[in-house]
Design a protein around this motif. Sequence first.
Motif, PDB file in Angstrom:
ATOM      1  N   LEU A  96       0.660  -1.141   0.248  1.00 11.10           N
ATOM      2  CA  LEU A  96       0.052  -0.127  -0.045  1.00 11.10           C
ATOM      3  C   LEU A  96       0.887   1.267   0.060  1.00 11.10           C
ATOM      4  CD1 LEU A  96      -2.794  -1.153   2.590  1.00 11.10           C
ATOM      5  CD2 LEU A  96      -2.788  -1.152   0.089  1.00 11.10           C
ATOM      6  N   ASP A  97       0.541   2.338  -0.562  1.00  9.53           N
ATOM      7  CA  ASP A  97       1.106   3.448  -0.824  1.00  9.53           C
ATOM      8  C   ASP A  97       1.122   4.417   0.437  1.00  9.53           C
ATOM      9  OD1 ASP A  97      -1.132   4.508  -1.231  1.00  9.53           O
ATOM     10  OD2 ASP A  97      -0.666   5.428  -3.240  1.00  9.53           O
ATOM     11  N   PHE A  98       0.494   4.037   1.437  1.00  5.50           N
ATOM     12  CA  PHE A  98       0.543   4.752   2.861  1.00  5.50           C
ATOM     13  C   PHE A  98       0.681   3.908   4.032  1.00  5.50           C
ATOM     14  CE2 PHE A  98      -3.944   2.748   1.833  1.00  5.50           C
ATOM     15  CZ  PHE A  98      -4.238   2.498   3.200  1.00  5.50           C
ATOM     16  N   HIS A  99       0.939   4.628   4.994  1.00  7.51           N
ATOM     17  CA  HIS A  99       1.066   4.126   6.193  1.00  7.51           C
ATOM     18  C   HIS A  99      -0.083   3.462   6.776  1.00  7.51           C
ATOM     19  CE1 HIS A  99       3.631   3.231   9.759  1.00  7.51           C
ATOM     20  NE2 HIS A  99       2.911   3.746  10.643  1.00  7.51           N
ATOM     21  N   TRP A 100      -0.028   2.191   7.208  1.00 10.34           N
ATOM     22  CA  TRP A 100      -1.235   1.469   7.943  1.00 10.34           C
ATOM     23  C   TRP A 100      -1.011   0.919   9.380  1.00 10.34           C
ATOM     24  CZ3 TRP A 100      -1.582  -3.568   8.481  1.00 10.34           C
ATOM     25  CH2 TRP A 100      -0.581  -4.294   7.825  1.00 10.34           C
ATOM     26  N   ASP A 101      -2.036   0.914  10.288  1.00  8.52           N
ATOM     27  CA  ASP A 101      -1.765   0.325  11.660  1.00  8.52           C
ATOM     28  C   ASP A 101      -2.135  -1.009  11.516  1.00  8.52           C
ATOM     29  OD1 ASP A 101      -2.220  -0.174  14.463  1.00  8.52           O
ATOM     30  OD2 ASP A 101      -2.204   1.996  14.556  1.00  8.52           O
ATOM     31  N   LEU A 102      -1.246  -1.876  12.063  1.00 10.12           N
ATOM     32  CA  LEU A 102      -1.562  -3.281  12.264  1.00 10.12           C
ATOM     33  C   LEU A 102      -2.684  -3.593  13.306  1.00 10.12           C
ATOM     34  CD1 LEU A 102      -1.003  -6.171  11.277  1.00 10.12           C
ATOM     35  CD2 LEU A 102       1.017  -6.149  12.901  1.00 10.12           C
ATOM     36  N   SER A 103      -2.515  -2.653  14.249  1.00  5.18           N
ATOM     37  CA  SER A 103      -3.532  -2.972  15.360  1.00  5.18           C
ATOM     38  C   SER A 103      -4.996  -2.745  14.947  1.00  5.18           C
ATOM     39  CB  SER A 103      -3.151  -2.302  16.689  1.00  5.18           C
ATOM     40  OG  SER A 103      -3.240  -0.793  16.326  1.00  5.18           O
ATOM     41  N   LEU A 104      -5.168  -1.770  14.014  1.00  2.40           N
ATOM     42  CA  LEU A 104      -6.498  -1.145  13.805  1.00  2.40           C
ATOM     43  C   LEU A 104      -6.893  -2.566  12.777  1.00  2.40           C
ATOM     44  CD1 LEU A 104      -5.935   2.540  12.579  1.00  2.40           C
ATOM     45  CD2 LEU A 104      -7.112   1.709  14.507  1.00  2.40           C
ATOM     46  N   LEU A 105      -5.894  -2.987  11.903  1.00  4.30           N
ATOM     47  CA  LEU A 105      -6.485  -4.152  11.041  1.00  4.30           C
ATOM     48  C   LEU A 105      -6.940  -5.220  11.983  1.00  4.30           C
ATOM     49  CD1 LEU A 105      -6.490  -5.492   8.280  1.00  4.30           C
ATOM     50  CD2 LEU A 105      -4.406  -6.135   8.566  1.00  4.30           C
ATOM     51  N   HIS A 106      -6.100  -5.759  12.881  1.00  3.67           N
ATOM     52  CA  HIS A 106      -6.499  -6.716  13.679  1.00  3.67           C
ATOM     53  C   HIS A 106      -7.906  -6.621  14.378  1.00  3.67           C
ATOM     54  CE1 HIS A 106      -2.036  -8.543  13.749  1.00  3.67           C
ATOM     55  NE2 HIS A 106      -2.782  -8.635  12.534  1.00  3.67           N
ATOM     56  N   ALA A 107      -8.106  -5.242  14.928  1.00  2.00           N
ATOM     57  CA  ALA A 107      -9.276  -5.182  15.639  1.00  2.00           C
ATOM     58  C   ALA A 107     -10.693  -5.047  14.614  1.00  2.00           C
ATOM     59  CB  ALA A 107      -9.064  -3.663  16.298  1.00  2.00           C
ATOM     60  N   LEU A 108     -10.598  -5.036  13.478  1.00  2.00           N
ATOM     61  CA  LEU A 108     -11.534  -5.079  12.616  1.00  2.00           C
ATOM     62  C   LEU A 108     -12.163  -6.508  12.576  1.00  2.00           C
ATOM     63  CD1 LEU A 108     -10.267  -3.462   9.224  1.00  2.00           C
ATOM     64  CD2 LEU A 108     -11.828  -2.423  11.133  1.00  2.00           C
ATOM     65  N   PRO A 109     -13.664  -6.535  12.731  1.00  2.00           N
ATOM     66  CA  PRO A 109     -14.179  -7.742  12.722  1.00  2.00           C
ATOM     67  C   PRO A 109     -14.632  -8.466  11.415  1.00  2.00           C
ATOM     68  CG  PRO A 109     -15.771  -5.851  12.815  1.00  2.00           C
ATOM     69  CD  PRO A 109     -14.518  -5.324  12.811  1.00  2.00           C
ATOM     70  N   LEU A 110     -13.574  -8.747  10.770  1.00  2.00           N
ATOM     71  CA  LEU A 110     -13.538  -9.454   9.592  1.00  2.00           C
ATOM     72  C   LEU A 110     -13.903 -10.921   9.561  1.00  2.00           C
ATOM     73  CD1 LEU A 110     -10.505  -7.464   7.971  1.00  2.00           C
ATOM     74  CD2 LEU A 110     -13.040  -7.004   7.422  1.00  2.00           C
ATOM     75  N   PRO A 111     -14.676 -11.583   8.681  1.00  2.00           N
ATOM     76  CA  PRO A 111     -15.010 -12.896   8.810  1.00  2.00           C
ATOM     77  C   PRO A 111     -13.780 -13.768   8.286  1.00  2.00           C
ATOM     78  CG  PRO A 111     -16.237 -11.937   7.045  1.00  2.00           C
ATOM     79  CD  PRO A 111     -15.454 -10.780   7.757  1.00  2.00           C
ATOM     80  N   VAL A 112     -13.538 -14.853   8.831  1.00  2.00           N
ATOM     81  CA  VAL A 112     -12.506 -15.660   8.290  1.00  2.00           C
ATOM     82  C   VAL A 112     -13.013 -16.611   7.305  1.00  2.00           C
ATOM     83  CG1 VAL A 112     -10.690 -17.561   9.189  1.00  2.00           C
ATOM     84  CG2 VAL A 112     -11.174 -15.590  10.679  1.00  2.00           C
ATOM     85  N   VAL A 113     -12.285 -16.690   6.157  1.00  2.00           N
ATOM     86  CA  VAL A 113     -12.628 -17.578   5.279  1.00  2.00           C
ATOM     87  C   VAL A 113     -11.466 -18.283   4.933  1.00  2.00           C
ATOM     88  CG1 VAL A 113     -14.150 -16.155   4.047  1.00  2.00           C
ATOM     89  CG2 VAL A 113     -11.951 -16.079   3.375  1.00  2.00           C
ATOM     90  N   GLU A 114     -11.688 -19.692   4.353  1.00  2.00           N
ATOM     91  CA  GLU A 114     -10.801 -20.623   3.605  1.00  2.00           C
ATOM     92  C   GLU A 114     -10.317 -20.173   2.298  1.00  2.00           C
ATOM     93  OE1 GLU A 114      -8.915 -23.167   5.313  1.00  2.00           O
ATOM     94  OE2 GLU A 114      -9.831 -22.359   7.330  1.00  2.00           O
ATOM     95  N   LEU A 115      -9.280 -20.017   1.817  1.00  2.00           N
ATOM     96  CA  LEU A 115      -8.854 -19.736   0.594  1.00  2.00           C
ATOM     97  C   LEU A 115      -7.859 -20.692   0.095  1.00  2.00           C
ATOM     98  CD1 LEU A 115      -8.640 -15.759   0.704  1.00  2.00           C
ATOM     99  CD2 LEU A 115     -10.447 -17.097  -0.282  1.00  2.00           C
TER     100      LEU A 115
END
Length: 136
Positions: A19-38
């Motif tokens: 990504l062309d911007f700085h992002w925060d891993l803790s913010l990513l981990h805090a998101l309630p995203l579903p887990v899928v098998e790929l």
Amino acid sequence: MTRRPFPLAVPPELTAYILDFHWDLSLLHALPLPVVELPLAVFADHLDLPFWAYDGRPFQVTPHQVAADPVTYHAQYERTVAADLRHPLDAVRHPDNRLTILDGIHRLLQAELDGRAVVAARVLPWTDLDRIAVRE
């Protein structure tokens, strides 16, 4: 506020992945995203790209190089062996439907070394990138 730009020069072969911007891993981990098998194959190209640092310099070595020479790249290999596959990969889905790993390349290599055909992943939609962005 605008997004803080990514702090490092990115090699051309990684510009489609980093990504062309700085992002925060803790913010990513805090998101309630579903887990899928790929299928692991969805991310196979990541294993041949120089995501990892070597000798104090970023973007020097690929996961497959680490797997092929664990003595030379012992630090990255040790991180791979210690990777906990109970935690899913975190990826982002680009507008063209391509997936890019944001967190979990060591886990991806560990899954390949284990002979797994599928990996657990959480997929962030491209339209939600602002939810992880660091602002200036």
